[in-house]
Design an enzyme around this catalytic site. Structure first.
Site, PDB file in Angstrom:
ATOM      1  N   ASP A  33      16.679  37.190 -10.834  1.00  0.00           N
ATOM      2  CA  ASP A  33      15.639  38.203 -11.091  1.00  0.00           C
ATOM      3  C   ASP A  33      14.698  38.380  -9.906  1.00  0.00           C
ATOM      4  O   ASP A  33      13.709  39.101  -9.976  1.00  0.00           O
ATOM      5  CB  ASP A  33      14.834  37.840 -12.349  1.00  0.00           C
ATOM      6  CG  ASP A  33      14.177  36.476 -12.244  1.00  0.00           C
ATOM      7  OD1 ASP A  33      14.301  35.823 -11.179  1.00  0.00           O
ATOM      8  OD2 ASP A  33      13.512  36.059 -13.220  1.00  0.00           O
ATOM      9  N   GLU A  54      12.909  35.893  -8.317  1.00  0.00           N
ATOM     10  CA  GLU A  54      11.861  34.878  -8.149  1.00  0.00           C
ATOM     11  C   GLU A  54      12.345  33.763  -7.228  1.00  0.00           C
ATOM     12  O   GLU A  54      13.537  33.457  -7.183  1.00  0.00           O
ATOM     13  CB  GLU A  54      11.453  34.320  -9.521  1.00  0.00           C
ATOM     14  CG  GLU A  54      10.746  35.380 -10.355  1.00  0.00           C
ATOM     15  CD  GLU A  54      10.321  34.899 -11.739  1.00  0.00           C
ATOM     16  OE1 GLU A  54      10.518  33.711 -12.056  1.00  0.00           O
ATOM     17  OE2 GLU A  54       9.792  35.739 -12.489  1.00  0.00           O
ATOM     18  N   HIS A 103      -7.842  36.173  13.556  1.00  0.00           N
ATOM     19  CA  HIS A 103      -8.485  37.429  13.958  1.00  0.00           C
ATOM     20  C   HIS A 103     -10.008  37.300  14.052  1.00  0.00           C
ATOM     21  O   HIS A 103     -10.610  37.749  15.019  1.00  0.00           O
ATOM     22  CB  HIS A 103      -8.090  38.547  12.994  1.00  0.00           C
ATOM     23  CG  HIS A 103      -8.720  39.841  13.344  1.00  0.00           C
ATOM     24  ND1 HIS A 103      -8.451  40.497  14.514  1.00  0.00           N
ATOM     25  CD2 HIS A 103      -9.645  40.588  12.681  1.00  0.00           C
ATOM     26  CE1 HIS A 103      -9.164  41.609  14.571  1.00  0.00           C
ATOM     27  NE2 HIS A 103      -9.891  41.682  13.472  1.00  0.00           N
ATOM     28  N   LYS A 139     -14.431  50.255  22.093  1.00  0.00           N
ATOM     29  CA  LYS A 139     -13.448  50.927  21.224  1.00  0.00           C
ATOM     30  C   LYS A 139     -14.136  51.407  19.948  1.00  0.00           C
ATOM     31  O   LYS A 139     -14.918  50.668  19.356  1.00  0.00           O
ATOM     32  CB  LYS A 139     -12.357  49.893  20.869  1.00  0.00           C
ATOM     33  CG  LYS A 139     -11.381  50.277  19.784  1.00  0.00           C
ATOM     34  CD  LYS A 139     -10.346  49.165  19.635  1.00  0.00           C
ATOM     35  CE  LYS A 139      -9.558  49.229  18.365  1.00  0.00           C
ATOM     36  NZ  LYS A 139      -8.628  48.096  18.198  1.00  0.00           N
ATOM     37  N   ARG A 158     -13.178  52.998  16.169  1.00  0.00           N
ATOM     38  CA  ARG A 158     -12.098  53.382  15.263  1.00  0.00           C
ATOM     39  C   ARG A 158     -12.672  54.141  14.078  1.00  0.00           C
ATOM     40  O   ARG A 158     -13.644  53.695  13.467  1.00  0.00           O
ATOM     41  CB  ARG A 158     -11.340  52.139  14.769  1.00  0.00           C
ATOM     42  CG  ARG A 158     -10.110  52.494  13.919  1.00  0.00           C
ATOM     43  CD  ARG A 158      -9.505  51.247  13.274  1.00  0.00           C
ATOM     44  NE  ARG A 158      -8.841  50.369  14.205  1.00  0.00           N
ATOM     45  CZ  ARG A 158      -7.563  50.485  14.584  1.00  0.00           C
ATOM     46  NH1 ARG A 158      -6.823  51.456  14.095  1.00  0.00           N
ATOM     47  NH2 ARG A 158      -7.038  49.627  15.429  1.00  0.00           N
ATOM     48  N   GLY A 196       1.044  48.533  18.788  1.00  0.00           N
ATOM     49  CA  GLY A 196       0.914  48.667  20.243  1.00  0.00           C
ATOM     50  C   GLY A 196      -0.100  49.728  20.643  1.00  0.00           C
ATOM     51  O   GLY A 196      -0.383  49.894  21.837  1.00  0.00           O
ATOM     52  N   GLY A 197      -0.669  50.434  19.667  1.00  0.00           N
ATOM     53  CA  GLY A 197      -1.602  51.525  19.951  1.00  0.00           C
ATOM     54  C   GLY A 197      -2.817  51.076  20.765  1.00  0.00           C
ATOM     55  O   GLY A 197      -3.181  51.721  21.752  1.00  0.00           O
TER      56      GLY A 197
HETATM   57  C1  R5P Z   1      -7.919  44.743  16.131  1.00  0.00           C
HETATM   58  O1  R5P Z   1      -9.086  44.502  15.870  1.00  0.00           O
HETATM   59  C2  R5P Z   1      -6.967  43.712  16.621  1.00  0.00           C
HETATM   60  O2  R5P Z   1      -7.639  42.735  17.374  1.00  0.00           O
HETATM   61  C3  R5P Z   1      -5.840  44.326  17.440  1.00  0.00           C
HETATM   62  O3  R5P Z   1      -6.398  44.938  18.575  1.00  0.00           O
HETATM   63  C4  R5P Z   1      -5.116  45.349  16.622  1.00  0.00           C
HETATM   64  O4  R5P Z   1      -4.781  44.825  15.369  1.00  0.00           O
HETATM   65  C5  R5P Z   1      -3.841  45.769  17.301  1.00  0.00           C
HETATM   66  O5  R5P Z   1      -3.175  46.693  16.482  1.00  0.00           O
HETATM   67  P1  R5P Z   1      -2.270  47.818  17.110  1.00  0.00           P
HETATM   68  O6  R5P Z   1      -1.292  47.137  18.024  1.00  0.00           O
HETATM   69  O7  R5P Z   1      -1.596  48.473  15.928  1.00  0.00           O
HETATM   70  O8  R5P Z   1      -3.178  48.749  17.841  1.00  0.00           O
END
Ligand code: R5P
Length: 302
Positions: free
Chosen positions: A34, A36, A129, A190, A192, A223-224
């Protein structure tokens, strides 16, 4: 005595066992029809009175790995170890470490609380993080910083570089790495948009003209972030861009994106259950720092 319990598909398990000459306790696991999960320790009696280290990572397949880790910790706990340590170099969900928009959960806190309630006494992780995540864990926790090792490795591919954090949040890990390697450092501003996810960069007044740049960050997901930072830095005269990032998730076309943004090398730590094979990517060995921390845990008796 030290026992190590981990999934055989995660290479760090073997490294820890060998370097610490620890006793490995095997795991049998299967999936029920199932869907699990089932896990069973093969020689649970070996764990009794030992410092038991559950080695795991939460990427890829975050939910599956989290659940399996919780099941393992519960099984370990029932074998009466002196202490249960979870060595989880990558903590998934750590970027949701606060409520950004009303109605959101604090996912990162929930994850570490789940680990604690399963029975983890000591949580050992790598370059989380933000330290806010570990504040939610009411056992003891250790965050091992490795950006200095990554930048040291990046120096093989650069000369007289400047270390740049792609945003203020990454400044601490960038400054640590820069100071340890006697390098200058700075960061980009930066912004966002929390609703659309759109990111805009404001370059600071840094003189990178004709210089190599090592961008330091914790996670590369799509990678953005790194691609946009690289383009800005190259537009501002940087000679070469080398990336030193701890957790290389590199989702989808991330590597292609970085390559077309002009990145010449990507240095990563081996913190995930997956390794990428690409000519731009190199892995730096961080296991010595983890071994050092595990030795301290064993000696401290805490
Ligand atoms: C954001 O605060 C993190 O420290 C990274 O810069 C972010 O998670 C990278 O994500 P991505 O590669 O999608 O831009």
């Amino acid at each position: 005595m030290l026992t190590v319990i981990g999934y055989p598909d995660y290479s760090l398990t073997k490294i820890i066992v060998e370097k610490l000459q620890a006793t490995e306790v095997g795991v049998y696991d299967k999936v029920f029809p199932d869907g699990e999960f089932y896990v069973r320790l093969l020689e649970p009696e070996k764990i009794t009175s030992s410092v038991a280290v559950v080695v795991s990572t939460l990427y890829p397949e975050q939910e599956k790995r989290l659940l399996k880790t919780l099941l393992l910790v519960d099984a370990v706990k029932r074998s009466n170890p002196a202490r249960t340590v979870a060595l989880i170099p990558y903590l998934a969900y750590s970027r949701q470490d606060k409520v950004f928009l009303n109605g959101e959960p604090v996912s990162a806190c929930l994850i570490v609380r789940m680990l604690r309630s399963a029975g983890v006494d000591v949580l050992l992780t790598v370059d989380v993080h933000s330290l806010r995540v570990l504040e939610c864990f009411d056992g003891s926790s250790i965050n091992v910083m490795v950006s200095d090792i990554l930048v040291k490795h990046a120096l093989k591919h650069s000369s007289n570089p400047v270390v740049i954090a792609p945003d203020k949040g990454a400044l601490e890990r960038a400054s640590l790495a820069a100071k340890q390697n006697n390098l200058e450092y700075d960061y980009l501003i930066k912004q966002r948009d929390r609703v659309t996810g759109e990111v805009r960069y404001m370059p600071r007044e840094i003189n990178i003209e004709g210089r190599d740049v090592i961008i330091v960050d914790d996670i590369i997901s799509t990678g953005g972030t790194i691609a946009e930072s690289s383009k800005i830095l190259l537009r501002n005269g940087a000679r070469r861009i080398i990336v030193a990032a701890t957790h290389g998730l590199l989702v989808g076309e991330a590597v292609k994106k970085l390559e077309s943004a002009g990145v010449s090398k990507i240095i990563l730590a081996d913190t995930l259950g997956v390794k990428h094979d690409h000519h731009l990517i190199e892995y730096a060995d961080i296991s010595s720092k983890l071994i050092e921390e595990l030795n301290k845990i064993v000696l401290s008796g805490k």
